[in-house]
Design a protein around this motif. Sequence first.
Motif, short mmCIF file in Angstrom:
data_model
loop_
_atom_site.label_atom_id
_atom_site.label_comp_id
_atom_site.label_asym_id
_atom_site.label_seq_id
_atom_site.Cartn_x
_atom_site.Cartn_y
_atom_site.Cartn_z
N LYS A 3 0.41 14.53 -5.16
CA LYS A 3 0.27 13.32 -4.35
C LYS A 3 1.08 12.19 -4.97
N THR A 7 -4.07 7.57 -7.95
CA THR A 7 -4.83 6.47 -8.57
C THR A 7 -5.67 6.97 -9.75
N GLY A 55 -12.15 7.38 -3.76
CA GLY A 55 -10.84 7.95 -3.53
C GLY A 55 -9.92 7.95 -4.74
N ASP A 57 -7.89 9.54 -7.64
CA ASP A 57 -7.28 10.88 -7.69
C ASP A 57 -7.40 11.54 -9.06
N SER A 330 -7.76 2.16 -4.27
CA SER A 330 -7.38 3.30 -3.42
C SER A 330 -6.77 2.83 -2.10
N ALA A 331 -7.38 1.81 -1.51
CA ALA A 331 -6.89 1.32 -0.22
C ALA A 331 -5.49 0.72 -0.36
N ALA A 334 -2.97 3.42 -0.77
CA ALA A 334 -2.77 4.10 0.52
C ALA A 334 -1.78 3.33 1.40
N ARG A 337 1.65 3.99 -0.07
CA ARG A 337 1.98 5.40 0.18
C ARG A 337 2.51 5.57 1.60
N GLY A 338 1.81 4.90 2.53
CA GLY A 338 2.20 4.95 3.95
C GLY A 338 3.60 4.36 4.15
#
Length: 342
Positions: A3, A7, A55, A57, A330-331, A334, A337-338
């Motif tokens: 991934k 995190t 979330g 990792d 985490s948010a 994300a 990442r997006g």
Amino acid sequence: MNKILPTSTAGSLPKPSWLAQPEQLWSPWKLQDQQLIEGKQDALRLSLHEQQVAGIDIVSDGEQTRQHFVTTFIEHLEGVDFEKRETVRIRDRYDASVPTVVGAVSRPRPVFVEDAKFLRQQTRQPIKWALPGPMTMIDTLYDAHYKSREKLAWEFAKLLNQEARELEAAGVDIIQFDEPAFNVFFDEVNDWGVAALERAIEGLKCETAVHICYGYGIKANTDWKKTLGSEWRQYEESFPKLQRSNIDIISLECHNSKVPIDLVELVRGKKVMVGAIDVASQTVETPEEVASTLRKALQFVDPDKLYPSTNCGMAPLPRDVARDKLHALSAGAAIVRGELSS
């Protein structure tokens, strides 16, 4: 870790109130004997669960089984007398009463290996385990035996290496050495500090990290930070040498600190754990604030080498605040990442 932007946390997480007094370092245990062993394991399970729900990792033990990130390891060694105490200056910042090195130091038995095996049984996720670094260990002791900071650091590096090899065998994926002292003793870092750290990781096949921060959100540290001026350039002193070292991951403090983000360029090629969560404040970051810190770091770190993290440990924070901060981390990761995948 396949991934992108995995995190993780830099270190400790708050302990449950039934195990130890909340929101303080050095908090005494509330349980004893067999109940304490079970209580620590329950706290470890709980800490893992909270990381998973948030979330995270790359998970850790949240340092639930230890009172302090340095001292708990030292307590298990021979050659250090905890009854015989002297006052020393810790990291040139504050005075503390510390144990004395009275003889040759040795490690008669493993310190965290059983805990690591227990954590390994609970999850298939990558596990990171923190150990104190040699220089930070010597900075929390009075040495009446070796009478040399460098000699004692090399001895500790050997013992840390024994522990690290057994942690690796227990299934730990990343072993992190905490070296806040690297932000203070620059000449020693370059003369022998990085070399002692490399002695501690000798022969390891798992990934290794060094965590260099500006400390927990305790008064002695926050007062010190106020004296550092508008730019914190301490990393400039150690990063060039660390960039050439065998350490795989450099962990640093970014969010709400005055570290110029371009200093990260000095460790180009290494993996970088970017602290995007301020542990000295109870204000919970928004996902967008986290994302903003990560975007800045991405100017100097390739996406496949960036690990979003916290600035430091969160043991002194209220549990709900720490939990919310993990969710924000985490948010925020994300979001970025997006952006990278689109």
